[in-house]
Design a protein around this motif. Sequence first.
Motif, PDB file in Angstrom:
ATOM      1  N   ILE A  54       0.691  -1.243  -0.057  1.00 29.41           N
ATOM      2  CA  ILE A  54       0.006  -0.112   0.038  1.00 29.41           C
ATOM      3  C   ILE A  54       0.849   1.249   0.119  1.00 29.41           C
ATOM      4  O   ILE A  54       1.854   1.337   0.666  1.00 29.41           O
ATOM      5  CB  ILE A  54      -0.837   0.045   1.158  1.00 29.41           C
ATOM      6  CG1 ILE A  54      -1.806  -1.214   1.211  1.00 29.41           C
ATOM      7  CG2 ILE A  54      -1.695   1.377   1.344  1.00 29.41           C
ATOM      8  CD1 ILE A  54      -2.674  -1.385   2.645  1.00 29.41           C
ATOM      9  N   SER A  55       0.416   2.195  -1.020  1.00 30.08           N
ATOM     10  CA  SER A  55       1.606   3.316  -1.044  1.00 30.08           C
ATOM     11  C   SER A  55       0.652   4.524  -0.715  1.00 30.08           C
ATOM     12  O   SER A  55       1.576   5.550  -0.174  1.00 30.08           O
ATOM     13  CB  SER A  55       1.785   3.526  -2.602  1.00 30.08           C
ATOM     14  OG  SER A  55       0.931   3.468  -3.354  1.00 30.08           O
ATOM     15  N   SER A  56      -0.532   4.625  -0.624  1.00 29.83           N
ATOM     16  CA  SER A  56      -1.144   5.827  -0.056  1.00 29.83           C
ATOM     17  C   SER A  56      -2.852   5.468   0.116  1.00 29.83           C
ATOM     18  O   SER A  56      -3.309   4.664  -0.246  1.00 29.83           O
ATOM     19  CB  SER A  56      -1.272   7.059  -1.068  1.00 29.83           C
ATOM     20  OG  SER A  56      -1.992   6.802  -2.432  1.00 29.83           O
ATOM     21  N   PHE A  57      -3.271   6.454   0.837  1.00 27.51           N
ATOM     22  CA  PHE A  57      -4.789   6.328   1.293  1.00 27.51           C
ATOM     23  C   PHE A  57      -5.210   7.773   0.952  1.00 27.51           C
ATOM     24  O   PHE A  57      -4.508   8.742   0.893  1.00 27.51           O
ATOM     25  CB  PHE A  57      -4.957   6.307   2.760  1.00 27.51           C
ATOM     26  CG  PHE A  57      -4.468   5.243   3.137  1.00 27.51           C
ATOM     27  CD1 PHE A  57      -5.306   3.852   3.461  1.00 27.51           C
ATOM     28  CD2 PHE A  57      -3.056   4.872   4.005  1.00 27.51           C
ATOM     29  CE1 PHE A  57      -5.099   2.695   3.837  1.00 27.51           C
ATOM     30  CE2 PHE A  57      -2.792   3.922   4.547  1.00 27.51           C
ATOM     31  CZ  PHE A  57      -3.662   2.856   4.580  1.00 27.51           C
ATOM     32  N   THR A  58      -6.689   7.835   0.206  1.00 19.71           N
ATOM     33  CA  THR A  58      -7.449   9.073   0.168  1.00 19.71           C
ATOM     34  C   THR A  58      -8.641   8.795   0.577  1.00 19.71           C
ATOM     35  O   THR A  58      -9.173   8.104   0.638  1.00 19.71           O
ATOM     36  CB  THR A  58      -7.300   9.403  -1.457  1.00 19.71           C
ATOM     37  OG1 THR A  58      -6.102   9.561  -2.250  1.00 19.71           O
ATOM     38  CG2 THR A  58      -8.405  10.437  -1.648  1.00 19.71           C
TER      39      THR A  58
END
Length: 140
Positions: free
Chosen positions: A57-61
């Motif tokens: 996982i590289s990012s959350f929005t």
Amino acid sequence: VTNLALNKPATADSSCNANEGPGKAVNGSVSGGNSDKWCSGGASKFLQVDLGASHPISSFTLRNAGAGGESATWDTRDYDLQVSNDGSTWTTVVQARGNTADVSSHSVSTSGRYVRLNVITPTQTTDNAARIYELEVYGT
């Protein structure tokens, strides 16, 4: 990089009503107006998504109330994002405090099968309902 949470099984502590269940937060849409969100008035507000397998996982929005056309005073103020491989042992990877953005993005370097959003302070006001239009989890 894809949205790993898109249309995946989502669960939550509760829903404000039957039209505002957890699946609305992973349906890829914020265009359905006030009925296109997950809403919770529960004591411990959380939204959990099963990505089906462990993924990097590289990012959350997080698309908050303002992103869905509601008042920005209802944007989620304080929350944690957590990951897990088994759905019971959680690691906190983002601690967001004092957020005022309609859309909040967080870069991470982690992996997991399950993602959980724990809402600590649901709004900028004393309103007690959490409103999440979309929880997006990006990775490979």
